[in-house]
Design an enzyme around this catalytic site. Structure first.
Site, mmCIF file in Angstrom:
data_model
loop_
_atom_site.group_PDB
_atom_site.id
_atom_site.type_symbol
_atom_site.label_atom_id
_atom_site.label_comp_id
_atom_site.label_asym_id
_atom_site.label_seq_id
_atom_site.Cartn_x
_atom_site.Cartn_y
_atom_site.Cartn_z
ATOM 1 N N HIS A 192 0.853 -1.190 0.000
ATOM 2 C CA HIS A 192 0.000 0.000 0.000
ATOM 3 C C HIS A 192 0.882 1.231 0.000
ATOM 4 O O HIS A 192 1.946 1.224 0.619
ATOM 5 C CB HIS A 192 -0.907 0.002 1.236
ATOM 6 C CG HIS A 192 -2.078 0.909 1.101
ATOM 7 N ND1 HIS A 192 -2.006 2.253 1.367
ATOM 8 C CD2 HIS A 192 -3.350 0.668 0.691
ATOM 9 C CE1 HIS A 192 -3.190 2.793 1.141
ATOM 10 N NE2 HIS A 192 -4.021 1.863 0.718
ATOM 11 N N ASP A 221 -7.797 -5.699 0.368
ATOM 12 C CA ASP A 221 -8.208 -6.635 -0.679
ATOM 13 C C ASP A 221 -7.759 -8.069 -0.428
ATOM 14 O O ASP A 221 -8.134 -8.971 -1.169
ATOM 15 C CB ASP A 221 -7.680 -6.163 -2.036
ATOM 16 C CG ASP A 221 -8.397 -4.915 -2.512
ATOM 17 O OD1 ASP A 221 -9.589 -4.780 -2.195
ATOM 18 O OD2 ASP A 221 -7.773 -4.078 -3.177
HETATM 19 N N1 ACO Z 1 4.200 -7.590 -3.974
HETATM 20 C C1 ACO Z 1 5.542 -7.551 -4.000
HETATM 21 N N2 ACO Z 1 6.263 -6.401 -3.937
HETATM 22 C C2 ACO Z 1 5.572 -5.270 -3.792
HETATM 23 C C3 ACO Z 1 4.155 -5.240 -3.729
HETATM 24 C C4 ACO Z 1 3.490 -6.469 -3.830
HETATM 25 N N3 ACO Z 1 2.144 -6.502 -3.807
HETATM 26 N N4 ACO Z 1 3.752 -3.974 -3.598
HETATM 27 C C5 ACO Z 1 4.851 -3.216 -3.584
HETATM 28 N N5 ACO Z 1 5.963 -3.994 -3.711
HETATM 29 C C6 ACO Z 1 7.345 -3.534 -3.779
HETATM 30 C C7 ACO Z 1 7.668 -3.055 -5.196
HETATM 31 O O1 ACO Z 1 8.160 -4.085 -6.008
HETATM 32 C C8 ACO Z 1 8.694 -1.984 -4.908
HETATM 33 O O2 ACO Z 1 9.911 -2.641 -4.636
HETATM 34 P P1 ACO Z 1 11.326 -1.918 -4.964
HETATM 35 O O3 ACO Z 1 11.397 -0.731 -4.048
HETATM 36 O O4 ACO Z 1 12.317 -2.981 -4.669
HETATM 37 O O5 ACO Z 1 11.263 -1.527 -6.415
HETATM 38 C C9 ACO Z 1 8.205 -1.347 -3.601
HETATM 39 O O6 ACO Z 1 7.461 -2.376 -2.943
HETATM 40 C C10 ACO Z 1 7.303 -0.156 -3.826
HETATM 41 O O7 ACO Z 1 6.246 -0.567 -4.704
HETATM 42 P P2 ACO Z 1 5.387 0.425 -5.590
HETATM 43 O O8 ACO Z 1 4.582 -0.371 -6.545
HETATM 44 O O9 ACO Z 1 6.300 1.479 -6.145
HETATM 45 O O10 ACO Z 1 4.471 1.088 -4.480
HETATM 46 P P3 ACO Z 1 3.248 2.014 -4.758
HETATM 47 O O11 ACO Z 1 3.042 2.775 -3.517
HETATM 48 O O12 ACO Z 1 3.418 2.759 -6.037
HETATM 49 O O13 ACO Z 1 2.049 0.977 -5.018
HETATM 50 C C11 ACO Z 1 0.362 -0.589 -4.634
HETATM 51 C C12 ACO Z 1 1.142 0.595 -4.063
HETATM 52 C C13 ACO Z 1 -0.140 -0.243 -6.040
HETATM 53 C C14 ACO Z 1 -0.856 -0.855 -3.766
HETATM 54 C C15 ACO Z 1 1.294 -1.816 -4.683
HETATM 55 O O14 ACO Z 1 1.663 -2.180 -3.365
HETATM 56 C C16 ACO Z 1 0.657 -2.989 -5.392
HETATM 57 O O15 ACO Z 1 0.720 -3.058 -6.625
HETATM 58 N N6 ACO Z 1 0.030 -3.957 -4.642
HETATM 59 C C17 ACO Z 1 -0.621 -5.089 -5.260
HETATM 60 C C18 ACO Z 1 -2.018 -4.671 -5.756
HETATM 61 C C19 ACO Z 1 -2.968 -4.426 -4.611
HETATM 62 O O16 ACO Z 1 -3.108 -5.222 -3.701
HETATM 63 N N7 ACO Z 1 -3.678 -3.299 -4.704
HETATM 64 C C20 ACO Z 1 -4.698 -2.923 -3.718
HETATM 65 C C21 ACO Z 1 -4.236 -1.741 -2.904
HETATM 66 S S1 ACO Z 1 -5.425 -1.297 -1.682
HETATM 67 C C22 ACO Z 1 -6.646 -0.552 -2.579
HETATM 68 O O17 ACO Z 1 -6.426 0.101 -3.546
HETATM 69 C C23 ACO Z 1 -7.973 -0.718 -2.131
#
Ligand code: ACO
Length: 382
Positions: free
Chosen positions: A264, A318
């Site tokens: 998140h 989620d």
């Molecule tokens: N699984 C594995 N690694 C992850 C995940 C994940 N679900 N989420 C983030 N990371 C890692 C990324 O690979 C990144 O790693 P790095 O720093 O080594 O490159 C770091 O954490 C930051 O990730 P970002 O995607 O840049 O974080 P951002 O804040 O932009 O995205 C998000 C947040 C979109 C929720 C992301 O965590 C994600 O894609 N999660 C999976 C989808 C999900 O569950 N979405 C629901 C969110 S809650 C909602 O909207 C109701």
């Protein structure tokens, strides 16, 4: 002119509005609606009361809640022509696309062209909250060949949604679970869909267009669509004993693989809503065997905590919601529409707030293109 130094991808940490609707502390897993913890509301309140709280800013009096409840009951039915529109939608289309189109269509039956009339704005607010479950259930039924049902005036919001979907009343326990899920999903500060609602609202677009925009934003797998993806992921894994091998294989193929339902932008600990949903799941499965999907989710959470915990990546809302909905019998592709049925309350609270002292959103860009290019006539181009 903006430069790279000004640019924050994804607007991370950039305040986009002033808001009093909800408060989130992602390090302490605190989420409050108008100052009241969401866990308390999920246990003590109702979705109707929470909608009023979010939009009006304070808990309703007994009379206010009774009047609001009556207004909702009066606006749950949809026009027969809107039913025809829904019947004519492709049955294999996604329910979020159907909801998007149906909400925009709803606005054509109850026009609210200007947003300067408080009485009309309130009418649209109540109608949107009231009719969204009817729209979602109508598409879910008609695509499988069942007749669209009319709402029952003797049932509340959560009870009606269940009835409209399945044609029978929920048990009190299931009604309470659905109501709690709606409360937990009703609002969450400046997320992508709420920001979308505020941007569209800032153009003085009508409330139906504003909510349709937010529905589009919520549909993506990085936002509300993750609840479906999370359940599909548990199904793909196929059991708790297969979690480790599944994740190892995914990470070997792509070290940046994203596990659905975890991570998140704001939370660096487990999302408070995920904790409540897990408690709900535990309660639901206390007297039956636990579904394989739930056992798989528990094990995936455990394995992920070891890998991603140090980076502050934990289950979000989620992760467990799909397991709960699935146990109630709700089709997987209806999970995100349920999210929208709940979040419309938060979107409308932000829309109402946005309209006070409104200024249209118009951010800057960092230009990365070329200037002073010559126009080459078509016959001189290869
Ligand atoms: N699984 C594995 N690694 C992850 C995940 C994940 N679900 N989420 C983030 N990371 C890692 C990324 O690979 C990144 O790693 P790095 O720093 O080594 O490159 C770091 O954490 C930051 O990730 P970002 O995607 O840049 O974080 P951002 O804040 O932009 O995205 C998000 C947040 C979109 C929720 C992301 O965590 C994600 O894609 N999660 C999976 C989808 C999900 O569950 N979405 C629901 C969110 S809650 C909602 O909207 C109701």
């Amino acid at each position: 002119m903006s430069t790279d130094a000004d640019y924050k991808p994804g607007l991370e940490d950039v305040p986009a509005a002033k808001s009093a609707v909800s408060f989130l502390d992602g390090k302490k897993a605190v989420l409050e609606y108008r100052g009241i913890p969401v866990e308390v509301l999920a246990k003590e309140s109702s979705f109707e009361e929470v909608s009023w709280l979010l939009i009006k800013g304070a808990l309703p009096t007994q009379k206010e809640l009774a009047d609001f409840d009556r207004e909702l009951r009066q606006r749950r039915s949809i026009h027969f022509r809107l039913k025809d529109i829904i019947r004519n939608m492709p049955g294999d289309g996604h329910p979020m696309d159907a909801l998007h189109a149906a909400v925009a269509s709803l606005g054509m039956f109850y026009p609210c062209h200007t947003v300067t009339n408080p009485a009309k704005n309130w009418d649209a607010t109540v109608r949107l909250i009231a009719a969204m479950p009817t729209l979602v259930a109508a598409f879910a039924r008609t695509r499988r060949g069942d007749e669209i049902l009319d709402p029952r005036p003797d049932l509340d919001h959560a009870g009606n949604f269940y009835y409209l979907l399945f044609g029978k009343e929920p048990t009190p326990a299931i009604r309470k679970v659905l109501d709690a899920c709606l409360i937990l999903h009703a609002e969450h500060t400046m997320n992508a869909s709420t920001f979308t609602a505020r941007v569209t609202g800032s153009t003085l677009a009508n409330p139906y267009q504003t909510i349709a925009s937010a529905i589009g934003s919520l549909s993506g797998p990085l936002h509300g669509g993750a609840n479906e993806e999370a359940l599909r992921q548990f199904e793909e894994i196929g059991g708790p004993e297969k979690v480790k091998a599944w994740l190892d294989a995914k990470l070997a193929a792509n070290p940046k693989y994203k596990v659905m339902g975890i991570g998140h932008r704001v939370y660096k600990v487990k999302d408070a809503r995920a904790t409540v949903l897990q408690e709900i799941a535990e309660h639901m499965f206390a007297e039956s065997s636990r579904p394989v999907g739930y056992e798989t989710a528990l094990e995936l959470e455990r394995v992920c905590a070891g890998i991603y915990g140090p980076k502050g990546i934990y289950p979000n809302v989620d992760f467990y919601s799909g397991v709960v909905y699935s146990a109630i019998g709700i089709p997987t592709d209806v999970f995100t529409p349920i999210f929208a049925i709940a979040r419309v309350a938060g979107w409308l609270a932000h829309w109402t707030e946005q309209l006070v002292g409104n200024r249209i959103f118009r951010p800057e860009q960092v230009f990365t293109g070329k200037n002073d290019q010559k126009y080459v006539p078509l016959d001189q181009r290869p």
